[in-house]
Write an enzyme that holds these catalytic residues in place. Sequence first.
Site, PDB file in Angstrom:
ATOM      1  N   MET A  26       0.830  -1.201   0.000  1.00  0.00           N
ATOM      2  CA  MET A  26       0.000   0.000   0.000  1.00  0.00           C
ATOM      3  C   MET A  26       0.869   1.258   0.000  1.00  0.00           C
ATOM      4  O   MET A  26       0.374   2.351   0.305  1.00  0.00           O
ATOM      5  CB  MET A  26      -0.949   0.006   1.191  1.00  0.00           C
ATOM      6  CG  MET A  26      -2.028  -1.062   1.107  1.00  0.00           C
ATOM      7  SD  MET A  26      -3.511  -0.680   2.061  1.00  0.00           S
ATOM      8  CE  MET A  26      -2.841  -0.465   3.699  1.00  0.00           C
ATOM      9  N   GLY A  27       2.157   1.094  -0.320  1.00  0.00           N
ATOM     10  CA  GLY A  27       3.035   2.256  -0.364  1.00  0.00           C
ATOM     11  C   GLY A  27       3.507   2.670   1.012  1.00  0.00           C
ATOM     12  O   GLY A  27       3.428   1.929   1.982  1.00  0.00           O
ATOM     13  N   LEU A  29       6.605   3.049   1.910  1.00  0.00           N
ATOM     14  CA  LEU A  29       7.463   1.889   2.081  1.00  0.00           C
ATOM     15  C   LEU A  29       8.553   2.102   3.125  1.00  0.00           C
ATOM     16  O   LEU A  29       9.011   3.215   3.352  1.00  0.00           O
ATOM     17  CB  LEU A  29       8.109   1.523   0.739  1.00  0.00           C
ATOM     18  CG  LEU A  29       7.136   1.241  -0.413  1.00  0.00           C
ATOM     19  CD1 LEU A  29       7.915   0.798  -1.645  1.00  0.00           C
ATOM     20  CD2 LEU A  29       6.091   0.194  -0.036  1.00  0.00           C
ATOM     21  N   HIS A  30       8.979   0.994   3.723  1.00  0.00           N
ATOM     22  CA  HIS A  30      10.088   0.963   4.664  1.00  0.00           C
ATOM     23  C   HIS A  30      10.991  -0.213   4.297  1.00  0.00           C
ATOM     24  O   HIS A  30      10.743  -0.935   3.314  1.00  0.00           O
ATOM     25  CB  HIS A  30       9.585   0.867   6.106  1.00  0.00           C
ATOM     26  CG  HIS A  30       8.594  -0.237   6.341  1.00  0.00           C
ATOM     27  ND1 HIS A  30       8.943  -1.585   6.290  1.00  0.00           N
ATOM     28  CD2 HIS A  30       7.257  -0.214   6.608  1.00  0.00           C
ATOM     29  CE1 HIS A  30       7.889  -2.318   6.547  1.00  0.00           C
ATOM     30  NE2 HIS A  30       6.845  -1.528   6.720  1.00  0.00           N
ATOM     31  N   GLY A  32      11.318  -3.085   5.473  1.00  0.00           N
ATOM     32  CA  GLY A  32      10.651  -4.377   5.416  1.00  0.00           C
ATOM     33  C   GLY A  32      10.077  -4.663   4.039  1.00  0.00           C
ATOM     34  O   GLY A  32      10.168  -5.801   3.538  1.00  0.00           O
ATOM     35  N   HIS A  33       9.475  -3.658   3.414  1.00  0.00           N
ATOM     36  CA  HIS A  33       8.975  -3.838   2.054  1.00  0.00           C
ATOM     37  C   HIS A  33      10.114  -4.133   1.079  1.00  0.00           C
ATOM     38  O   HIS A  33       9.989  -4.981   0.192  1.00  0.00           O
ATOM     39  CB  HIS A  33       8.242  -2.573   1.578  1.00  0.00           C
ATOM     40  CG  HIS A  33       6.975  -2.275   2.308  1.00  0.00           C
ATOM     41  ND1 HIS A  33       6.868  -1.228   3.191  1.00  0.00           N
ATOM     42  CD2 HIS A  33       5.754  -2.876   2.276  1.00  0.00           C
ATOM     43  CE1 HIS A  33       5.631  -1.190   3.669  1.00  0.00           C
ATOM     44  NE2 HIS A  33       4.943  -2.179   3.137  1.00  0.00           N
ATOM     45  N   ASP A 152       2.284  -9.641   8.960  1.00  0.00           N
ATOM     46  CA  ASP A 152       0.838  -9.820   8.779  1.00  0.00           C
ATOM     47  C   ASP A 152       0.548 -11.321   8.720  1.00  0.00           C
ATOM     48  O   ASP A 152       0.156 -11.865   7.695  1.00  0.00           O
ATOM     49  CB  ASP A 152       0.386  -9.109   7.510  1.00  0.00           C
ATOM     50  CG  ASP A 152       0.638  -7.612   7.572  1.00  0.00           C
ATOM     51  OD1 ASP A 152       0.075  -6.956   8.463  1.00  0.00           O
ATOM     52  OD2 ASP A 152       1.410  -7.102   6.740  1.00  0.00           O
ATOM     53  N   ARG A 189       2.755   2.236   9.650  1.00  0.00           N
ATOM     54  CA  ARG A 189       2.054   3.028  10.658  1.00  0.00           C
ATOM     55  C   ARG A 189       2.969   3.485  11.793  1.00  0.00           C
ATOM     56  O   ARG A 189       2.547   4.295  12.622  1.00  0.00           O
ATOM     57  CB  ARG A 189       0.853   2.241  11.191  1.00  0.00           C
ATOM     58  CG  ARG A 189      -0.282   2.136  10.171  1.00  0.00           C
ATOM     59  CD  ARG A 189      -1.551   1.511  10.765  1.00  0.00           C
ATOM     60  NE  ARG A 189      -2.685   1.671   9.874  1.00  0.00           N
ATOM     61  CZ  ARG A 189      -3.070   0.784   8.961  1.00  0.00           C
ATOM     62  NH1 ARG A 189      -2.370  -0.336   8.811  1.00  0.00           N
ATOM     63  NH2 ARG A 189      -4.121   1.002   8.194  1.00  0.00           N
TER      64      ARG A 189
END
Length: 283
Positions: A26-27, A29-30, A32-33, A152, A189
């Site tokens: 969902m953009g 980004l950090h 982890g992505h 997740d 978040r």
Amino acid sequence: MKIVHTIEALRDTLKPFNAPTLVPTMGNLHDGHLDLVRAAKPLGDVTIASIFVNRLQFAPHEDFDTYPRTLQADCDQLAAAGCDVVFAPSEKELYPEPQGFKVQPPGELADILEGHFRPGFFTGVCTVVMKLFQCVLTEAKGPRHAVFGQKDYQQQMVIRRMVQQFALPIGIVSVPTQRAADGLALSSRNSYLSDTERAEAVQLSLALRALGRDALAAADGLTRHLPALEDRAMKALSARGWQPDYLTVRRRTDLQTPQAGDPLVVLGAARLGKTRLIDNFEI
């Protein structure tokens, strides 16, 4: 790296390739992505990251309108990580009319934990992921994969079951959670947290680790002692000013109440100020 905004342009771009790998995001980004992108690279001949904030998985009171949209910064990071294609559709492109057809996952998996506290969440997730699969992967001639993060945990389990039940020829790859130096799970978040909240945020992972240790110590009496252990963990986090939704120990296979000898996972979700965080550990 190529950036495309329409399904037609995406499919044209992917025609020369046989083995695509998709990283849905969902953009905002950090690292982890970017770890997901790096894991995706060896799996096929083209790596695609999608960036789409999916309205269907947000409840009316949640943060759809304020969720950070950082497309240029995201694309810069993806290019540096070796991504080949970014698919960044508008809402009108992906949902040109109201999405009346939706994928409804089974309640025994999707209405517990996250699904209990976010009703309809997994229907929204499954619907958009199925649509992304149709856009990106279904016309491929060779092996195709999609990569998800283990943070997740329930979500990647729901998606894996969806792929199995629909007999989709897609390999689902789960990548371990990436963490900050203090152990906080990386999350888009986290950017909502104040400095004080960021220092406190690691307490969720510490509480889950403590609950996991207590569960392992209970051994053969786990089923009997588990409610009290979970209640104690919830109260301890609440005493620090959190609002926990759940801190729980479940069996890994289906996220149901464990019996002695089951492989276990400890999962939690809690709100710190206005920010809701989730985490998990297999134990």
